[in-house]
Design a protein around this motif. Structure first.
Motif, PDB file in Angstrom:
ATOM      1  N   ASP A  77       0.857  -1.186   0.000  1.00 14.94           N
ATOM      2  CA  ASP A  77       0.000   0.000   0.000  1.00 14.94           C
ATOM      3  C   ASP A  77       0.894   1.238   0.000  1.00 14.94           C
ATOM      4  N   CYS A  78       0.499   2.221  -0.767  1.00 17.56           N
ATOM      5  CA  CYS A  78       1.275   3.456  -0.884  1.00 17.56           C
ATOM      6  C   CYS A  78       0.420   4.667  -0.507  1.00 17.56           C
ATOM      7  N   GLU A  79       1.084   5.668   0.040  1.00 14.47           N
ATOM      8  CA  GLU A  79       0.437   6.956   0.313  1.00 14.47           C
ATOM      9  C   GLU A  79       1.066   8.004  -0.592  1.00 14.47           C
ATOM     10  N   MET A  80       0.211   8.841  -1.155  1.00 17.77           N
ATOM     11  CA  MET A  80       0.683   9.829  -2.112  1.00 17.77           C
ATOM     12  C   MET A  80       0.439  11.260  -1.621  1.00 17.77           C
ATOM     13  N   VAL A  81       1.260  12.157  -2.131  1.00 19.33           N
ATOM     14  CA  VAL A  81       1.079  13.589  -1.877  1.00 19.33           C
ATOM     15  C   VAL A  81       0.898  14.289  -3.216  1.00 19.33           C
ATOM     16  N   GLY A  82       0.445  15.550  -3.181  1.00 19.75           N
ATOM     17  CA  GLY A  82       0.193  16.293  -4.403  1.00 19.75           C
ATOM     18  C   GLY A  82       1.378  17.140  -4.827  1.00 19.75           C
ATOM     19  N   GLU A  90       2.271  11.795  -6.237  1.00 20.72           N
ATOM     20  CA  GLU A  90       3.591  11.172  -6.188  1.00 20.72           C
ATOM     21  C   GLU A  90       3.762  10.421  -4.875  1.00 20.72           C
ATOM     22  N   LEU A  91       4.579   9.388  -4.936  1.00 27.47           N
ATOM     23  CA  LEU A  91       4.799   8.508  -3.789  1.00 27.47           C
ATOM     24  C   LEU A  91       5.457   9.257  -2.637  1.00 27.47           C
ATOM     25  N   ALA A  92       4.900   9.081  -1.423  1.00 26.09           N
ATOM     26  CA  ALA A  92       5.494   9.683  -0.232  1.00 26.09           C
ATOM     27  C   ALA A  92       5.720   8.653   0.880  1.00 26.09           C
ATOM     28  N   ARG A  93       5.076   7.500   0.780  1.00 25.71           N
ATOM     29  CA  ARG A  93       5.300   6.419   1.743  1.00 25.71           C
ATOM     30  C   ARG A  93       4.880   5.105   1.091  1.00 25.71           C
ATOM     31  N   CYS A  94       5.645   4.070   1.363  1.00 27.63           N
ATOM     32  CA  CYS A  94       5.303   2.749   0.835  1.00 27.63           C
ATOM     33  C   CYS A  94       5.519   1.706   1.917  1.00 27.63           C
ATOM     34  N   SER A  95       4.538   0.820   2.054  1.00 27.29           N
ATOM     35  CA  SER A  95       4.625  -0.269   3.032  1.00 27.29           C
ATOM     36  C   SER A  95       4.366  -1.590   2.328  1.00 27.29           C
ATOM     37  N   VAL A  96       5.190  -2.579   2.648  1.00 26.04           N
ATOM     38  CA  VAL A  96       5.033  -3.931   2.115  1.00 26.04           C
ATOM     39  C   VAL A  96       5.021  -4.896   3.292  1.00 26.04           C
ATOM     40  N   VAL A 111       5.783  -6.626   8.726  1.00 26.84           N
ATOM     41  CA  VAL A 111       6.257  -5.527   7.891  1.00 26.84           C
ATOM     42  C   VAL A 111       7.610  -5.883   7.286  1.00 26.84           C
ATOM     43  N   ILE A 112       7.668  -5.879   5.965  1.00 24.81           N
ATOM     44  CA  ILE A 112       8.910  -6.122   5.238  1.00 24.81           C
ATOM     45  C   ILE A 112       9.587  -4.811   4.884  1.00 24.81           C
ATOM     46  N   TYR A 113       8.759  -3.808   4.565  1.00 24.43           N
ATOM     47  CA  TYR A 113       9.298  -2.519   4.109  1.00 24.43           C
ATOM     48  C   TYR A 113       8.320  -1.419   4.504  1.00 24.43           C
ATOM     49  N   ASP A 114       8.839  -0.338   5.039  1.00 21.91           N
ATOM     50  CA  ASP A 114       7.993   0.810   5.395  1.00 21.91           C
ATOM     51  C   ASP A 114       8.883   2.047   5.485  1.00 21.91           C
ATOM     52  N   LYS A 115       8.869   2.859   4.429  1.00 24.60           N
ATOM     53  CA  LYS A 115       9.721   4.044   4.389  1.00 24.60           C
ATOM     54  C   LYS A 115       8.973   5.226   3.789  1.00 24.60           C
ATOM     55  N   TYR A 116       9.370   6.411   4.262  1.00 21.86           N
ATOM     56  CA  TYR A 116       8.876   7.650   3.667  1.00 21.86           C
ATOM     57  C   TYR A 116       9.772   7.990   2.477  1.00 21.86           C
ATOM     58  N   VAL A 117       9.135   8.540   1.439  1.00 25.88           N
ATOM     59  CA  VAL A 117       9.821   8.753   0.168  1.00 25.88           C
ATOM     60  C   VAL A 117       9.711  10.221  -0.246  1.00 25.88           C
ATOM     61  N   GLN A 121       1.190   2.804 -10.197  1.00 24.75           N
ATOM     62  CA  GLN A 121       1.354   4.065 -10.921  1.00 24.75           C
ATOM     63  C   GLN A 121       2.273   5.003 -10.142  1.00 24.75           C
ATOM     64  N   ALA A 122       2.113   5.053  -8.823  1.00 26.99           N
ATOM     65  CA  ALA A 122       2.980   5.897  -8.008  1.00 26.99           C
ATOM     66  C   ALA A 122       4.423   5.398  -8.037  1.00 26.99           C
ATOM     67  N   LEU A 123       4.599   4.091  -8.173  1.00 30.40           N
ATOM     68  CA  LEU A 123       5.944   3.512  -8.253  1.00 30.40           C
ATOM     69  C   LEU A 123       6.518   3.587  -9.671  1.00 30.40           C
ATOM     70  N   LYS A 124       5.684   4.053 -10.616  1.00 31.35           N
ATOM     71  CA  LYS A 124       6.072   4.114 -12.028  1.00 31.35           C
ATOM     72  C   LYS A 124       6.510   2.723 -12.491  1.00 31.35           C
ATOM     73  N   TYR A 125       5.613   1.791 -12.269  1.00 39.11           N
ATOM     74  CA  TYR A 125       5.950   0.387 -12.463  1.00 39.11           C
ATOM     75  C   TYR A 125       4.694  -0.363 -12.902  1.00 39.11           C
ATOM     76  N   PHE A 126       4.906  -1.430 -13.672  1.00 35.41           N
ATOM     77  CA  PHE A 126       3.797  -2.291 -14.079  1.00 35.41           C
ATOM     78  C   PHE A 126       4.111  -3.710 -13.633  1.00 35.41           C
ATOM     79  N   HIS A 127       3.235  -4.290 -12.814  1.00 38.38           N
ATOM     80  CA  HIS A 127       3.423  -5.658 -12.338  1.00 38.38           C
ATOM     81  C   HIS A 127       2.581  -6.594 -13.201  1.00 38.38           C
ATOM     82  N   PRO A 128       3.107  -7.796 -13.529  1.00 32.12           N
ATOM     83  CA  PRO A 128       2.332  -8.737 -14.358  1.00 32.12           C
ATOM     84  C   PRO A 128       0.946  -9.010 -13.775  1.00 32.12           C
TER      85      PRO A 128
END
Length: 317
Positions: free
Chosen positions: A117-122, A131-137, A144-150, A203-210
């Motif tokens: 899940d990602c959180e975006m800012v304007g 645009e991406l401002a936080r991502c958690s996996v 929690v595997i990953y949780d960082k502010y971007v 989209q926020a990660l600028k990525y396409f997953h299969p």
């Protein structure tokens, strides 16, 4: 006649050389039959013991065959196609199948399933760009595997704190977008990714997953039916959590928690995992039988020129 004899001799020589290659690769037994397996140790021991007692050894077809048991092990490198079909086969084996599905998936899930899940800012004009401002996996178990502010690539115009939970303070320790993107995509590589309206996160990660490796809880007919909602309805993660998990998320005025949202999406997936994967398996096109593993296939046909690519012939002859 002499020319035909030489031609037949050369063909027989190629036949023998190719058969030797197949035997070396384990695709052909020394007896010349593809897919032939040696006798089971238990059967051989039974025959020897019978002979030692002086009685006539029983014929193989008279010995009751052991009941085949489906192995619950599934390789961590299994494809989504294999995973879906594996769930479907286990589900069709009776009332105890759900336990076997869970058991088999325990071997697979830790390295295969994650939720994001990602959180975006304007950013941009009037803060309309997201645009991406936080991502958690999180893992299958919700760890929690990953949780960082971007730090976005463009200046932040609107923190959208009411929904994102992001403030200016969070950006002090944020990492650059490109660094975060590389770390996150490394985690998602070869994974089955669970999320809600997950295309926004990609989209926020600028990525396409299969697509075959994506499980979007906002698009799942199984979840909507279980919640008593129309299949075509747009349903929020908050409402699905309330209807199906009986839990409240995204409450208060401090914004959403991407960790909580990712964990909730994974909980929802786990709730209907077997049915979801079975529907995916049923929608897959039928898998063509492999000629090598077909017990009814005659080994001689695979030694014909049409079954041997040129590069393989060159390397083996």
């Amino acid at each position: 006649p002499q020319g035909r004899s030489k031609k037949k001799s050369r063909k027989h020589q190629r036949f023998m050389e190719r058969r030797a290659v197949l035997e070396q690769k384990g695709l052909l037994s020394p007896h010349g039959r593809l897919g032939t397996q040696t006798a089971e140790p238990g059967l051989e021991a039974h025959t020897t013991l019978t002979k030692a007692n002086g009685s006539v050894a029983p014929r193989c077809d008279e010995v009751p065959k052991p009941k085949r048991v489906m192995s619950v092990s599934l390789s961590p490198s299994a494809s989504p196609d294999s995973i879906a079909r594996h769930h479907s086969v286990l589900l069709s084996q009776g009332n105890g199948s759900s336990k076997r599905v869970r058991t088999s998936s325990l071997i697979l899930r830790p390295g295969k399933y994650v939720a994001i899940d990602c959180e975006m800012v304007g950013t941009g004009p009037k803060g309309r760009l997201s645009e991406l401002a936080r991502c958690s996996v999180v893992s299958y178990d919700g760890d929690v595997i990953y949780d960082k502010y971007v730090q976005p690539e463009l200046p932040i115009v609107d923190y959208r704190t009411r929904w994102s939970g992001i403030t200016k303070q969070h950006m002090k320790n944020a990492i650059p977008f490109r660094a975060a993107q590389a770390e996150i995509l490394n985690i998602l590589k070869d994974k089955i990714v669970v999320g809600h309206a997950i295309h926004h996160d990609f989209q926020a990660l600028k990525y396409f997953h299969p697509k075959d490796r994506t499980r979007d809880t906002s698009q799942s007919p199984v979840l909507k039916k279980r919640a008593g909602l129309p299949v075509g309805a747009n349903v929020s993660l908050k409402n699905l959590a309330r209807f199906l998990l009986h839990k409240k998320i995204q409450v208060g005025c401090r914004g959403h928690s991407s960790v909580e949202d990712a964990q909730t999406a994974m909980e929802l997936y786990r709730l209907v995992e077997v049915q979801w994967e079975k529907e995916l398996a049923d929608s897959l096109p039928p898998r063509p039988p492999s000629p090598v593993t077909d017990p009814a296939a005659d080994s001689s046909q695979y030694l014909d020129d049409q079954y041997w690519p040129t590069d393989l012939m060159a390397s083996s002859l």
